[in-house]
Design a protein around this motif. Structure first.
Motif, PDB file in Angstrom:
ATOM      1  N   HIS A 164       0.753  -1.189   0.026  1.00  0.00           N
ATOM      2  CA  HIS A 164      -0.023   0.024  -0.026  1.00  0.00           C
ATOM      3  C   HIS A 164       0.979   1.168  -0.115  1.00  0.00           C
ATOM      4  N   PHE A 179      -7.433   0.196   4.253  1.00  0.00           N
ATOM      5  CA  PHE A 179      -6.427   1.097   3.712  1.00  0.00           C
ATOM      6  C   PHE A 179      -7.371   2.125   2.704  1.00  0.00           C
ATOM      7  N   HIS A 185      -2.218   0.124  -4.576  1.00  0.00           N
ATOM      8  CA  HIS A 185      -2.019  -0.938  -3.691  1.00  0.00           C
ATOM      9  C   HIS A 185      -2.326  -2.456  -4.426  1.00  0.00           C
TER      10      HIS A 185
END
Length: 204
Positions: A164, A179, A185
């Motif tokens: 990420h 996230f 990512h």
């Protein structure tokens, strides 16, 4: 904008293939908004032919494509999966054998996606998927994704390194990762495939 005649949309039933259910709902929403096929195709960066195939249920659309169409029609992506019967209970049970395989952002590189909630009589705040990676070696450069909203991963089987931004997270069974989806990512390495994990993606 030219006013279009009101053309009644074909009814949607839960026995129809999921691609046909989605396509008919997209067409119904487009007609309600007096938008031509050409106009919507330009807005979502598809050809008229591609959009026509989607509306007629002839292709399985990636999540990213459905998200663009939903934004252009000012609805949530989950509305394409809604039941045509609003009187139904506000809950849906999906048996293991009833999961729907769909095209996702990583389908072209071997990832598989199964929708865990569809045909609902109400809009969802997030889309839940069961994801699987069977490859023993993956290319991090091809496993790079970005999308609006947030994403939550919960590992079920196998282990993987997940990137990420500039950070790498090592994930094993029972681990979870939440996230910001607008930052690049994706998995960068897998250990002991098949890898299985739950993915919950918000509908911003």
């Amino acid at each position: 904008m030219t006013k279009l005649p009101k053309v009644p949309a074909l009814p949607v039933t839960e026995t129809d293939p999921i691609e046909l259910q989605i396509g008919r709902r997209i067409r119904a929403l487009r007609l309600e908004r007096d938008i031509t096929l050409d106009q919507l195709a330009i807005e979502v960066k598809l050809t008229k032919g591609q959009l026509s195939k989607i509306e007629n249920g002839k292709v399985s659309s990636p999540v990213s494509t459905l998200t663009r169409i939903a934004a252009a029609l000012s609805v949530e992506p989950g509305s394409f999966f809604q039941s045509a019967h609003p009187a139904q209970p506000r809950a849906a049970l999906v048996r293991r054998a009833e999961r729907k395989s769909i095209a996702g952002r990583g389908s072209k590189i071997g990832h598989s996606y199964e929708s865990l909630a569809f045909g609902l009589p109400f809009q969802k705040d997030f889309e839940p998927y069961l994801m699987r990676i069977d490859e023993k070696v993956i290319d991090p450069a091809k496993n790079s994704f970005r999308h609006p909203g947030h994403e939550f991963l919960f590992m079920l089987k196998g282990k993987m390194d997940y990137r990420h931004g500039e950070q790498i997270y090592h994930l094993g069974p029972g681990d979870s990762l939440f996230f910001d989806g607008t930052i690049e990512h994706g998995p960068s390495a897998v250990y002991g495939p098949p890898i299985e994990f739950l993915s919950l993606i918000s509908n911003p």
